[in-house]
Design an enzyme around this catalytic site. Structure first.
Site, PDB file in Angstrom:
ATOM      1  N   ARG A 164       0.809  -1.226   0.000  1.00  0.00           N
ATOM      2  CA  ARG A 164       0.000   0.000   0.000  1.00  0.00           C
ATOM      3  C   ARG A 164       0.845   1.281   0.000  1.00  0.00           C
ATOM      4  O   ARG A 164       0.379   2.330   0.447  1.00  0.00           O
ATOM      5  CB  ARG A 164      -0.966   0.050   1.198  1.00  0.00           C
ATOM      6  N   SER A 241     -11.498   0.161   2.320  1.00  0.00           N
ATOM      7  CA  SER A 241     -10.952  -0.205   3.637  1.00  0.00           C
ATOM      8  C   SER A 241     -10.358   1.044   4.274  1.00  0.00           C
ATOM      9  O   SER A 241      -9.551   1.726   3.646  1.00  0.00           O
ATOM     10  CB  SER A 241      -9.847  -1.254   3.488  1.00  0.00           C
ATOM     11  N   GLU A 342      -5.887   4.149   5.630  1.00  0.00           N
ATOM     12  CA  GLU A 342      -5.484   3.971   4.229  1.00  0.00           C
ATOM     13  C   GLU A 342      -5.824   5.199   3.363  1.00  0.00           C
ATOM     14  O   GLU A 342      -5.012   5.591   2.528  1.00  0.00           O
ATOM     15  CB  GLU A 342      -6.175   2.712   3.672  1.00  0.00           C
TER      16      GLU A 342
END
Ligand SMILES: Cc1cc2nc3c(=O)[nH]c(=O)nc-3n(C[C@H](O)[C@H](O)[C@H](O)COP(=O)(O)OP(=O)(O)OC[C@H]3O[C@@H](n4cnc5c(N)ncnc54)[C@H](O)[C@@H]3O)c2cc1C
Length: 348
Positions: A164, A241, A342
């Site tokens: 990520r 998310s 995130e």
């Protein structure tokens, strides 16, 4: 180039919160990008590059400078060294590109079907799902460098991809505007069916699933978790998310499993780089008192996915942030693990 003023940003995001952009320009060409950058420079305005708005929390006060909506289109395809290279404009819809790759029988992005947002957004956080991530197929990224005004091509290695992350959301955050991404896919390649949910879906099929079968399965699984933007499903009013799966050192992991064992629980985990363990953020959230469907005022947790904070209608960014902090504090108090968000926070 049309410059608009006071443009509301919430309709341009999936979470639907936040205020307006002081100035707003849509860039359809590289020349537009250069002119928009000059406009921002001449007025000393901070610049924010907007893709599909699917990974953003925009502050209620909005953005005090220029929002540059990246709308560069185009998808070109050629063969090189046994691979099919796709050069895709940053403003193209990601899932439109995946659909085209799968229809052309090219493997490498089929598990990333149904992820919302733009092509230009995918290298930023090295988008990943169901056992695949774009780092595996990106060969280069064409960027406009805000430091010197040059357009240059960065090879995959220079993008510094990891879980990520990339240079675009860490060391070089805000430095580059992504104009085009090149992906190398495998013509006639087999679909990647490694992820538990996919294996379960295809168990007992008898025949080998195709890329198209895999794309359909991924989209169906995503829809069941409100991870596919589906009109009318209010659990989709999210930024996906909200927390990354924590990657723990062996010591941190030992401490966490000790706490779980004391409660008679076992936390799902996976091996990660350098002897680390990636643990399930969804499990931590659910075992800290936030079950699916949890609500607090106009904000809640998706009924279908424990990691998605949803706007249940007319929520403010401040309410979303309060919910995020509440979850982080509870998880840390109970499990000793700090969850990192995130999405990107804009204008805070
Ligand atoms: C329902 C749902 C499901 C999701 N599922 C997943 C998933 O499975 N896996 C996953 O990894 N993510 C997932 N996401 C998150 C999100 O879709 C991805 O991160 C997506 O790639 C973001 O792209 P975007 O174009 O919407 O970027 P935006 O949200 O517009 O921007 C995100 C960041 O990227 C930057 N950016 C975007 N475009 C450019 C550009 N051209 N140049 C420079 N910077 C740019 C922005 O400045 C910002 O910092 C999900 C989101 C939702 C709402």
């Amino acid at each position: 180039m049309m410059v608009q003023e006071n443009v509301p940003l919430s309709p341009l995001t999936t979470l639907k919160v936040g205020g307006a952009a002081k100035f707003f320009i849509e860039a359809k060409t590289i020349t537009d990008v250069g002119e928009a950058v000059s406009f921002a420079r001449s007025r000393n305005l901070p610049l924010f590059a907007l893709g599909g708005g699917s990974n953003l929390v925009i502050a209620d006060s909005g953005w005090p400078g220029l929002v540059l909506k990246i709308a560069l289109h185009g998808m070109e395809e050629r063969s090189e060294d046994g691979k099919t290279l796709f050069e895709v404009g940053a403003g193209e819809q990601w899932d439109k590109f995946v659909a085209r790759a799968v229809a052309g029988n090219c493997a490498g992005v089929e598990c990333l079907s149904g992820i919302p947002g733009s092509v230009g957004g995918t290298p930023v956080q090295n988008v990943g799902a169901y056992g695949q991530e774009v780092a595996e197929t990106v060969t280069s990224v064409l960027v406009f460098d805000l430091e010197d005004g040059q357009v240059r091509e960065l090879c995959a290695q220079a993008c510094g991809f990891s879980y990520r992350t990339s240079i675009f959301n860490t060391t070089a955050r805000g430095r580059y505007i992504i104009l085009r991404v090149t992906y190398a896919l495998m013509p006639g390649g087999a679909p990647r069916i490694q992820y538990a949910d996919l294996k379960k879906h295809f168990a007992g099929w008898g025949v080998t699933p195709t890329l198209t079968d895999t794309r359909e399965a991924v989209r169906r699984i995503r829809a069941s978790k409100a991870m596919l933007i589906t009109p009318g499903d209010e659990d989709c009013r999210s930024a996906g998310s909200f927390f990354k799966n924590p990657v723990l050192t062996p010591e941190q992991y030992a401490e966490l499993t000790k706490r779980a064992a004391a409660k008679g629980l076992e936390i799902p985990s996976y091996p990660a780089l350098e002897a680390r363990r990636k643990v399930s953020a969804a499990w931590l959230v659910e075992h800290s008192g936030f079950s699916k469907g949890y609500s607090s005022g106009r904000v809640g947790i998706s009924r279908k996915h424990a990691l998605a904070i949803v706007n249940r209608g007319d929520a403010t960014a401040a309410e979303i942030v309060a919910m995020k902090e509440h979850i982080q504090q509870r998880v840390e108090a109970i499990w000793g693990v700090r969850l990192d968000p995130e999405p990107v926070f804009v204008g805070f």
